[in-house]
Write a protein that holds these residues in place. Structure first.
Motif, mmCIF file in Angstrom:
data_model
loop_
_atom_site.group_PDB
_atom_site.id
_atom_site.type_symbol
_atom_site.label_atom_id
_atom_site.label_comp_id
_atom_site.label_asym_id
_atom_site.label_seq_id
_atom_site.Cartn_x
_atom_site.Cartn_y
_atom_site.Cartn_z
ATOM 1 N N ILE A 283 59.351 57.952 97.046
ATOM 2 C CA ILE A 283 60.469 57.543 96.187
ATOM 3 C C ILE A 283 60.860 56.100 96.497
ATOM 4 N N ARG A 284 60.956 55.761 97.772
ATOM 5 C CA ARG A 284 61.309 54.391 98.145
ATOM 6 C C ARG A 284 60.256 53.399 97.648
ATOM 7 N N HIS B 294 59.552 49.582 90.769
ATOM 8 C CA HIS B 294 60.265 49.697 89.489
ATOM 9 C C HIS B 294 61.761 49.582 89.775
ATOM 10 N N ALA B 295 62.214 48.376 90.059
ATOM 11 C CA ALA B 295 63.608 48.159 90.468
ATOM 12 C C ALA B 295 64.606 48.534 89.384
ATOM 13 N N ASP B 296 64.172 48.555 88.121
ATOM 14 C CA ASP B 296 65.088 48.848 87.023
ATOM 15 C C ASP B 296 65.200 50.352 86.741
ATOM 16 N N LYS B 297 64.458 51.174 87.462
ATOM 17 C CA LYS B 297 64.442 52.613 87.176
ATOM 18 C C LYS B 297 65.168 53.356 88.287
ATOM 19 N N ALA C 63 68.294 59.251 96.778
ATOM 20 C CA ALA C 63 68.585 59.004 95.363
ATOM 21 C C ALA C 63 69.702 57.968 95.235
ATOM 22 N N ASP C 64 69.747 57.305 94.096
ATOM 23 C CA ASP C 64 70.809 56.319 93.854
ATOM 24 C C ASP C 64 72.168 56.997 93.767
ATOM 25 N N GLU C 65 72.209 58.193 93.178
ATOM 26 C CA GLU C 65 73.440 58.977 93.143
ATOM 27 C C GLU C 65 73.095 60.446 93.244
#
Length: 335
Positions: free
Chosen positions: A144-145, A151-154, A175-177
């Protein structure tokens, strides 16, 4: 009349027609030709029937393999179909283990496909798992990292349903959130190594353990041998080390959002509502909510690896499939 003229006794005299016919009849000394002919006919009939059934079995195996090949090609063709803007879903269900559906091999393949699809606006991990292997969880978080770096925008979102514990939370932490239901079970940030000891039972039964090893520690944690303090300390140190790896993943993933308390990394678990309060999760929300309100792509496409036809057949027929196929194909010759 002389007693020698008794009609019951054989006499010498001229041959009668009846005696001549009896004398000319051959005495059977071997199997009749008709018996041999019938035996040969039955044998050939049986061989033809056996060849027919062998051909039917070979054809059946060929049809099975053709169906498997068709299913695999169709699956790849469907996966390659381009799609419009959508939310990419990957399910992490059940035990996280190398031989389970929630394995690093399957989940990482799905992650790569979702990240590479230009139509996928974000990736959502829908989690309902009690945890499992820290190795498999680590492989998934590393991937994931890596993909997030490419894909910095995803964004990657975790949606925790009934259970997101131990190795499952290990994955969610990157996860981002993290979204939960107020009644979800979240946390259990700890590591365990379990087993059994039978030395007391063996003593009562008069059973003697005979263990021969090359290497002083080769019998480490053997359930039929007493646990020495040195071995216990070694195992505890190893568990502590893996626990620290788990803690680092959580701290790196949650950052300043985490409101750490003494119990945070003790192995306790909390409701989703408490997890939000402690910074272990961000908000309450479901998959539909995240797709509609957060990602802004209400259509959800499932990238989760599924059992294909080949896997179902393998589980159903087991080793007999391979053995039977090898036997059928190996018996084929050109005549």
């Amino acid at each position: 009349m002389s007693s020698f003229d008794d009609p019951a006794e054989p006499t010498l005299g001229p041959a009668t027609p009846a005696r001549a016919a009896a004398a000319s009849t051959p005495v059977p000394t071997s199997i009749d030709g008709r018996v041999i002919e019938e035996f040969a006919r039955d044998f050939l009939k049986e061989r033809r029937s056996e060849r027919r059934w062998r051909a039917v079995r070979r054809l059946a195996w060929l049809l099975v393999f053709a169906a498997i090949a068709w299913a695999l090609v169709a699956q790849q063709r469907n996966a390659a179909v381009p799609s419009g803007p959508h939310t990419a879903l990957i399910e992490i269900q059940g035990e996280i283990a190398a031989d389970a559906l929630a394995s690093a091999e399957g989940i990482n393949a799905a992650l790569r496909t979702a990240f590479d699809d230009a139509g996928a606006q974000a990736v959502v991990l829908r989690i309902n798992s009690p945890g499992g292997s820290p190795v498999q969880a680590g492989l998934i978080t590393d991937e994931i990292r890596r993909l997030k770096g490419l894909h910095a925008d995803k964004k990657v979102y975790a949606v925790c349903e009934e259970l997101c514990a131990s190795a499952a939370y290990y994955i969610a932490a990157v996860a981002d959130e993290i979204f939960v239901d107020k009644a979800s079970i979240v946390g259990s940030i700890g590591v365990l190594m379990d087993g059994f000891g039978f030395t007391g039972t063996m003593d009562k039964l008069g059973v003697e353990r005979r263990l021969i090893t090359a290497g002083d520690n080769k019998g480490l944690l053997d359930p039929f041998s007493p646990l020495s303090e040195a071995h216990k300390a070694y195992a505890q140190a190893m568990v502590n080390q893996i626990h620290q790896q788990f803690i680092k993943v959580v701290k790196d993933g949650r950052g300043a959002r985490l409101k750490e308390v003494p119990e945070t990394f003790s192995g306790l678990f909390w409701s989703g509502e408490s997890a939000v309060q402690q910074g272990l999760a961000d908000r309450l929300g479901s998959l539909d909510y995240v797709a509609r309100e957060v990602v802004k792509a209400e259509e959800v496409i499932d990238y989760t690896p599924k059992e294909n036809v080949a896997e179902r057949l393998a589980k159903r027929f087991g080793a007999a499939v391979g053995a039977g196929a090898a036997k059928a194909l190996g018996g084929m010759t050109v005549r």
